[in-house]
Write a protein that holds these residues in place. Structure first.
Motif, PDB file in Angstrom:
ATOM      1  N   ILE A   1       0.829  -1.203   0.000  1.00  6.20           N
ATOM      2  CA  ILE A   1       0.000   0.000   0.000  1.00  6.20           C
ATOM      3  C   ILE A   1       0.867   1.259   0.000  1.00  6.20           C
ATOM      4  O   ILE A   1       0.594   2.229  -0.718  1.00  6.20           O
ATOM      5  N   ILE A   2       1.926   1.247   0.802  1.00  3.28           N
ATOM      6  CA  ILE A   2       2.781   2.434   0.894  1.00  3.28           C
ATOM      7  C   ILE A   2       3.896   2.433  -0.142  1.00  3.28           C
ATOM      8  O   ILE A   2       4.731   3.337  -0.176  1.00  3.28           O
ATOM      9  N   GLY A   3       3.918   1.387  -1.002  1.00  2.00           N
ATOM     10  CA  GLY A   3       4.900   1.336  -2.077  1.00  2.00           C
ATOM     11  C   GLY A   3       6.298   0.958  -1.626  1.00  2.00           C
ATOM     12  O   GLY A   3       7.279   1.315  -2.282  1.00  2.00           O
ATOM     13  N   LEU A   4       6.380   0.237  -0.522  1.00  2.00           N
ATOM     14  CA  LEU A   4       7.678  -0.184  -0.001  1.00  2.00           C
ATOM     15  C   LEU A   4       7.989  -1.565  -0.557  1.00  2.00           C
ATOM     16  O   LEU A   4       7.438  -2.572  -0.119  1.00  2.00           O
ATOM     17  N   ASN A   5       8.882  -1.620  -1.529  1.00  2.00           N
ATOM     18  CA  ASN A   5       9.188  -2.873  -2.215  1.00  2.00           C
ATOM     19  C   ASN A   5      10.365  -3.579  -1.537  1.00  2.00           C
ATOM     20  O   ASN A   5      11.511  -3.467  -1.950  1.00  2.00           O
ATOM     21  N   LEU A   6      10.054  -4.315  -0.482  1.00  2.00           N
ATOM     22  CA  LEU A   6      11.081  -5.027   0.275  1.00  2.00           C
ATOM     23  C   LEU A   6      11.148  -6.478  -0.145  1.00  2.00           C
ATOM     24  O   LEU A   6      10.142  -7.080  -0.520  1.00  2.00           O
ATOM     25  N   SER A   7      12.340  -7.061  -0.045  1.00  2.00           N
ATOM     26  CA  SER A   7      12.476  -8.504  -0.252  1.00  2.00           C
ATOM     27  C   SER A   7      11.812  -9.226   0.910  1.00  2.00           C
ATOM     28  O   SER A   7      11.573  -8.634   1.973  1.00  2.00           O
ATOM     29  N   ALA A   8      11.526 -10.505   0.712  1.00  2.00           N
ATOM     30  CA  ALA A   8      10.904 -11.295   1.779  1.00  2.00           C
ATOM     31  C   ALA A   8      11.787 -11.323   3.018  1.00  2.00           C
ATOM     32  O   ALA A   8      11.294 -11.270   4.155  1.00  2.00           O
ATOM     33  N   PHE A   9      13.100 -11.385   2.825  1.00  2.00           N
ATOM     34  CA  PHE A   9      14.039 -11.444   3.946  1.00  2.00           C
ATOM     35  C   PHE A   9      13.982 -10.164   4.772  1.00  2.00           C
ATOM     36  O   PHE A   9      13.864 -10.203   6.005  1.00  2.00           O
ATOM     37  N   LEU A  10      14.047  -9.006   4.127  1.00  2.00           N
ATOM     38  CA  LEU A  10      14.011  -7.735   4.844  1.00  2.00           C
ATOM     39  C   LEU A  10      12.647  -7.499   5.490  1.00  2.00           C
ATOM     40  O   LEU A  10      12.564  -6.972   6.606  1.00  2.00           O
ATOM     41  N   ALA A  11      11.588  -7.896   4.797  1.00  2.00           N
ATOM     42  CA  ALA A  11      10.250  -7.751   5.378  1.00  2.00           C
ATOM     43  C   ALA A  11      10.107  -8.610   6.628  1.00  2.00           C
ATOM     44  O   ALA A  11       9.523  -8.179   7.627  1.00  2.00           O
ATOM     45  N   ALA A  12      10.665  -9.810   6.582  1.00  2.00           N
ATOM     46  CA  ALA A  12      10.601 -10.701   7.739  1.00  2.00           C
ATOM     47  C   ALA A  12      11.378 -10.127   8.918  1.00  2.00           C
ATOM     48  O   ALA A  12      10.929 -10.195  10.066  1.00  2.00           O
ATOM     49  N   ILE A  13      12.548  -9.541   8.651  1.00  2.00           N
ATOM     50  CA  ILE A  13      13.333  -8.917   9.718  1.00  2.00           C
ATOM     51  C   ILE A  13      12.530  -7.796  10.371  1.00  2.00           C
ATOM     52  O   ILE A  13      12.480  -7.674  11.609  1.00  2.00           O
ATOM     53  N   LEU A  14      11.899  -6.970   9.547  1.00  2.00           N
ATOM     54  CA  LEU A  14      11.139  -5.838  10.063  1.00  2.00           C
ATOM     55  C   LEU A  14       9.968  -6.299  10.931  1.00  2.00           C
ATOM     56  O   LEU A  14       9.766  -5.798  12.046  1.00  2.00           O
ATOM     57  N   VAL A  15       9.215  -7.279  10.439  1.00  2.00           N
ATOM     58  CA  VAL A  15       8.054  -7.758  11.190  1.00  2.00           C
ATOM     59  C   VAL A  15       8.492  -8.465  12.475  1.00  2.00           C
ATOM     60  O   VAL A  15       7.936  -8.208  13.560  1.00  2.00           O
ATOM     61  N   LEU A  16       9.476  -9.351  12.374  1.00  2.00           N
ATOM     62  CA  LEU A  16       9.963 -10.043  13.571  1.00  2.00           C
ATOM     63  C   LEU A  16      10.557  -9.053  14.574  1.00  2.00           C
ATOM     64  O   LEU A  16      10.381  -9.199  15.788  1.00  2.00           O
ATOM     65  N   GLY A  17      11.272  -8.046  14.060  1.00  2.00           N
ATOM     66  CA  GLY A  17      11.866  -7.055  14.945  1.00  2.00           C
ATOM     67  C   GLY A  17      10.826  -6.214  15.666  1.00  2.00           C
ATOM     68  O   GLY A  17      10.955  -5.947  16.870  1.00  2.00           O
ATOM     69  N   LEU A  18       9.790  -5.790  14.954  1.00  2.00           N
ATOM     70  CA  LEU A  18       8.732  -5.010  15.577  1.00  2.00           C
ATOM     71  C   LEU A  18       7.996  -5.830  16.631  1.00  2.00           C
ATOM     72  O   LEU A  18       7.667  -5.322  17.719  1.00  2.00           O
ATOM     73  N   ARG A  19       7.755  -7.086  16.309  1.00  2.00           N
ATOM     74  CA  ARG A  19       7.092  -7.958  17.290  1.00  2.00           C
ATOM     75  C   ARG A  19       7.992  -8.173  18.509  1.00  2.00           C
ATOM     76  O   ARG A  19       7.529  -8.115  19.654  1.00  2.00           O
ATOM     77  N   SER A  20       9.270  -8.405  18.255  1.00  2.00           N
ATOM     78  CA  SER A  20      10.203  -8.615  19.361  1.00  2.00           C
ATOM     79  C   SER A  20      10.316  -7.376  20.238  1.00  2.00           C
ATOM     80  O   SER A  20      10.456  -7.476  21.467  1.00  2.00           O
ATOM     81  N   SER A  21      10.259  -6.198  19.623  1.00  2.00           N
ATOM     82  CA  SER A  21      10.368  -4.957  20.406  1.00  2.00           C
ATOM     83  C   SER A  21       9.247  -4.845  21.429  1.00  2.00           C
ATOM     84  O   SER A  21       9.449  -4.295  22.522  1.00  2.00           O
ATOM     85  N   ALA A  22       8.068  -5.361  21.085  1.00  2.00           N
ATOM     86  CA  ALA A  22       6.950  -5.322  22.028  1.00  2.00           C
ATOM     87  C   ALA A  22       7.238  -6.177  23.254  1.00  2.00           C
ATOM     88  O   ALA A  22       6.932  -5.789  24.387  1.00  2.00           O
ATOM     89  N   TYR A  23       7.831  -7.334  23.033  1.00  2.00           N
ATOM     90  CA  TYR A  23       8.185  -8.204  24.155  1.00  2.00           C
ATOM     91  C   TYR A  23       9.387  -7.667  24.926  1.00  2.00           C
ATOM     92  O   TYR A  23       9.422  -7.707  26.166  1.00  2.00           O
ATOM     93  N   GLN A  24      10.375  -7.175  24.200  1.00  2.00           N
ATOM     94  CA  GLN A  24      11.558  -6.656  24.867  1.00  2.00           C
ATOM     95  C   GLN A  24      11.231  -5.418  25.700  1.00  2.00           C
ATOM     96  O   GLN A  24      11.808  -5.220  26.781  1.00  2.00           O
TER      97      GLN A  24
END
Length: 221
Positions: A80-103
Motif C-alpha cells: 500500500i505504501i509502495g515499499l518494495n522489500l524482499s521477503a528477507f528484509l520484510a521478515a526482519i522488520l516484522v519479527l523485529g517489531l514484534r520482538s520490540s513489544a516483548y523486549q
C-alpha cells in the motif's frame, strides 16, 4: 538406509539455511532492542499519552499471531505504501517489531525493579531526570534483564521458521523444498528439528556466559 542417504544429500542445502535463519534472528533481536529500550523508558517515565501509545503498540504486536503479521505487512501494508522489500528484509522488520513489544516489557520490569532510590540518588547529585535515566537507570536495567531477555532468542528462533510462508529461504523452507521432491518428509523435518535444537542450545549457552560476566554482584542474591 535410504533415509540416511536422503539426509546426507540434503544436509549441505539445509545447512546453508542456517546463515539466513541466524541473520533473521540476530537482526530482528537487534531491531527489537533499539526500539524496545526507549519504549520501556517511555512506559515508566513517559507522559500519559506516551504510555497509552506504547501500550497500544505492544498490545497490537503481541496480540496478533506472527503469521498474520507477516501477511498483513508483506502482502498488505508494504504494498500500500509502495515499499518494495524482499521477503528477507520484510521478515526482519516484522519479527523485529514484534520482538520490540516483548523486549519493551522485559526492560520495563527491570527498570521498575530498581526502585525509586536510584533516581533520587542520581538527582541528589545534580543530574537531570533524563540524564539519570540514560546514565544510571538504563545501564543497570539492561544488565539485570539479561536472564529474561535471553528467552527472546529461542522464541525468535522458532518464530523465524514461520517466514517460510512468504518465501524466506531459511532452514524450514529448504526442508519443505527437499521433502516435496524426495517424498521423505520425516527424515528431512527431523534433521531440521535437530538443527533448530542445536542453534537454540548454542545461543542459550552463549547468553548464559554473557549473563555470568555482567551480573551485578549481590543484586540477584
Amino acid at each position: 538406509m535410504e533415509n540416511f542417504i536422503v539426509i546426507y544429500q540434503a544436509l549441505p542445502f539445509l545447512l546453508q539455511g542456517i546463515i539466513t535463519t541466524l541473520g533473521l534472528v540476530l537482526s530482528a533481536l537487534f531491531l527489537g532492542f533499539i526500539i524496545g529500550v526507549p519504549f520501556s523508558v517511555g512506559q515508566v517515565y513517559g507522559s500519559f499519552w506516551i504510555k497509552k501509545l506504547i501500550g497500544i503498540y505492544i498490545w497490537f504486536f503481541r496480540g496478533l499471531p506472527i503469521l498474520v503479521l507477516l501477511f498483513l505487512f508483506y502482502y498488505g501494508l508494504f504494498n500500500i505504501i509502495g515499499l518494495n522489500l524482499s521477503a528477507f528484509l520484510a521478515a526482519i522488520l516484522v519479527l523485529g517489531l514484534r520482538s520490540s513489544a516483548y523486549q519493551a516489557q522485559i526492560f520495563r520490569g527491570s527498570i521498575q525493579s530498581l526502585g525509586q532510590g536510584q533516581m533520587l540518588a542520581a538527582q541528589s547529585l545534580g543530574m537531570s531526570k533524563w540524564k539519570a535515566i540514560w546514565n544510571i537507570i538504563v545501564p543497570q536495567a539492561l544488565r539485570i534483564s539479561i536472564p529474561g531477555w535471553s528467552n527472546e532468542y529461542p522464541a525468535m528462533l522458532t518464530e523465524s521458521a514461520v517466514t517460510y510462508a512468504i518465501g524466506v529461504m531459511e532452514v524450514l523452507t529448504r526442508g519443505n523444498f527437499i521433502a516435496s521432491r524426495t517424498y521423505r518428509p520425516m527424515p528431512i523435518y527431523l534433521t531440521c528439528a535437530i538443527i533448530f535444537l542445536i542453534l537454540s542450545y548454542s545461543g542459550m549457552k552463549i547468553l548464559h556466559v554473557l549473563e555470568t560476566k555482567v551480573r551485578i554482584p549481590g543484586f540477584e542474591e
